[in-house]
Design a protein around this motif. Structure first.
Motif, PDB file in Angstrom:
ATOM      1  N   MET A   1       0.673  -4.474   4.834  1.00 50.50           N
ATOM      2  CA  MET A   1       1.149  -5.821   4.653  1.00 50.50           C
ATOM      3  C   MET A   1       2.652  -5.846   4.840  1.00 50.50           C
ATOM      4  O   MET A   1       3.364  -5.014   4.301  1.00 50.50           O
ATOM      5  N   GLU A   2       3.153  -6.778   5.606  1.00 52.57           N
ATOM      6  CA  GLU A   2       4.580  -6.855   5.875  1.00 52.57           C
ATOM      7  C   GLU A   2       5.300  -7.634   4.799  1.00 52.57           C
ATOM      8  O   GLU A   2       4.754  -8.542   4.196  1.00 52.57           O
ATOM      9  N   ASP A   3       6.549  -7.276   4.562  1.00 52.41           N
ATOM     10  CA  ASP A   3       7.390  -7.979   3.614  1.00 52.41           C
ATOM     11  C   ASP A   3       8.100  -9.104   4.359  1.00 52.41           C
ATOM     12  O   ASP A   3       8.998  -8.861   5.149  1.00 52.41           O
ATOM     13  N   LEU A   4       7.690 -10.339   4.121  1.00 55.56           N
ATOM     14  CA  LEU A   4       8.260 -11.482   4.835  1.00 55.56           C
ATOM     15  C   LEU A   4       9.376 -12.154   4.062  1.00 55.56           C
ATOM     16  O   LEU A   4       9.926 -13.159   4.500  1.00 55.56           O
ATOM     17  N   SER A   5       9.758 -11.620   2.894  1.00 60.54           N
ATOM     18  CA  SER A   5      10.763 -12.260   2.063  1.00 60.54           C
ATOM     19  C   SER A   5      12.185 -12.050   2.567  1.00 60.54           C
ATOM     20  O   SER A   5      13.083 -12.785   2.204  1.00 60.54           O
TER      21      SER A   5
ATOM     22  N   SER B   1      14.122  -6.821   5.576  1.00 57.04           N
ATOM     23  CA  SER B   1      13.612  -5.451   5.484  1.00 57.04           C
ATOM     24  C   SER B   1      12.111  -5.415   5.729  1.00 57.04           C
ATOM     25  O   SER B   1      11.379  -6.343   5.412  1.00 57.04           O
ATOM     26  N   ARG B   2      11.663  -4.319   6.315  1.00 61.29           N
ATOM     27  CA  ARG B   2      10.254  -4.124   6.638  1.00 61.29           C
ATOM     28  C   ARG B   2       9.669  -3.082   5.701  1.00 61.29           C
ATOM     29  O   ARG B   2      10.373  -2.262   5.146  1.00 61.29           O
ATOM     30  N   VAL B   3       8.374  -3.095   5.595  1.00 55.88           N
ATOM     31  CA  VAL B   3       7.681  -2.079   4.817  1.00 55.88           C
ATOM     32  C   VAL B   3       7.703  -0.771   5.606  1.00 55.88           C
ATOM     33  O   VAL B   3       7.473  -0.760   6.814  1.00 55.88           O
TER      34      VAL B   3
ATOM     35  N   VAL C   1      10.681   1.213  11.100  1.00 48.34           N
ATOM     36  CA  VAL C   1      11.695   1.956  11.858  1.00 48.34           C
ATOM     37  C   VAL C   1      12.726   0.981  12.399  1.00 48.34           C
ATOM     38  O   VAL C   1      12.388  -0.017  13.034  1.00 48.34           O
ATOM     39  N   ASN C   2      13.998   1.254  12.125  1.00 49.43           N
ATOM     40  CA  ASN C   2      15.091   0.427  12.641  1.00 49.43           C
ATOM     41  C   ASN C   2      15.609   0.913  13.979  1.00 49.43           C
ATOM     42  O   ASN C   2      16.020   0.119  14.816  1.00 49.43           O
TER      43      ASN C   2
ATOM     44  N   THR D   1       8.022   0.395  19.519  1.00 52.44           N
ATOM     45  CA  THR D   1       8.175  -1.056  19.474  1.00 52.44           C
ATOM     46  C   THR D   1       9.179  -1.366  18.379  1.00 52.44           C
ATOM     47  O   THR D   1       8.810  -1.531  17.209  1.00 52.44           O
ATOM     48  N   LEU D   2      10.460  -1.418  18.725  1.00 56.24           N
ATOM     49  CA  LEU D   2      11.495  -1.657  17.732  1.00 56.24           C
ATOM     50  C   LEU D   2      11.453  -3.083  17.180  1.00 56.24           C
ATOM     51  O   LEU D   2      11.870  -3.310  16.051  1.00 56.24           O
ATOM     52  N   GLU D   3      10.937  -4.033  17.968  1.00 55.07           N
ATOM     53  CA  GLU D   3      10.824  -5.404  17.467  1.00 55.07           C
ATOM     54  C   GLU D   3       9.920  -5.458  16.233  1.00 55.07           C
ATOM     55  O   GLU D   3      10.174  -6.190  15.294  1.00 55.07           O
ATOM     56  N   LYS D   4       8.852  -4.647  16.247  1.00 56.15           N
ATOM     57  CA  LYS D   4       7.929  -4.568  15.110  1.00 56.15           C
ATOM     58  C   LYS D   4       8.288  -3.413  14.177  1.00 56.15           C
ATOM     59  O   LYS D   4       7.726  -3.290  13.095  1.00 56.15           O
ATOM     60  N   GLY D   5       9.188  -2.540  14.623  1.00 53.85           N
ATOM     61  CA  GLY D   5       9.573  -1.387  13.817  1.00 53.85           C
ATOM     62  C   GLY D   5       8.520  -0.303  13.764  1.00 53.85           C
ATOM     63  O   GLY D   5       8.346   0.354  12.743  1.00 53.85           O
TER      64      GLY D   5
END
Length: 95
Positions: free
Chosen positions: A1-5, A8-10, A26-27, A59-63
Motif C-alpha cells: 500500500m502506498e503512502d499518499l499523505s 515519501s513512498r513506502v 527508491v529515490n 521505474t524511478l517515477e514509481k520508485g
C-alpha cells in the motif's frame, strides 16, 4: 500500500530465493555493476552485494527497481548521517 499523505513512498524489499529482488521506495540509483548496486531509498542508502547482478527494471517515477543475480547482502546506511556535504558518498556510507 502506498503512502499518499506526502511525498515519501513506502520502502519494501521482496526477495525470492536470493536470485530475484524487487525494491520499492527508491529515490535514485547511484551506481551499479555486476558485484554491487547502490540505491538511495526512503529509509537511507542501500548497498546490495552479490555476483552477476543486473538491474532488470527501473521505474524511478514509481520508485521501483527489479534486480536479478546472486544476492549476498543488503547493507543500509542512515540518511541522517548523510548531512555532511564536504564528505564523499563512500566515506558517509562506511562510518
Amino acid at each position: 500500500m502506498e503512502d499518499l499523505s506526502g511525498s515519501s513512498r513506502v520502502h519494501k524489499v521482496v526477495m525470492t530465493n536470493r536470485r530475484n529482488c524487487t525494491v520499492n521506495g527508491v529515490n535514485d540509483v547511484l551506481s551499479f555493476d555486476i558485484h554491487e548496486i547502490l540505491l538511495e531509498t526512503e529509509q537511507g542508502m542501500l548497498m546490495i552485494k552479490g555476483d552477476d547482478l543486473h538491474v532488470s527494471r527501473l521505474t524511478l517515477e514509481k520508485g521501483e527497481v527489479d534486480i536479478d543475480g546472486k544476492i549476498d547482502s543488503f547493507t543500509y546506511s542512515d540518511v541522517a548521517s548523510a548531512g555532511h556535504k564536504n564528505e564523499s558518498l563512500l566515506s558517509r556510507l562506511f562510518r
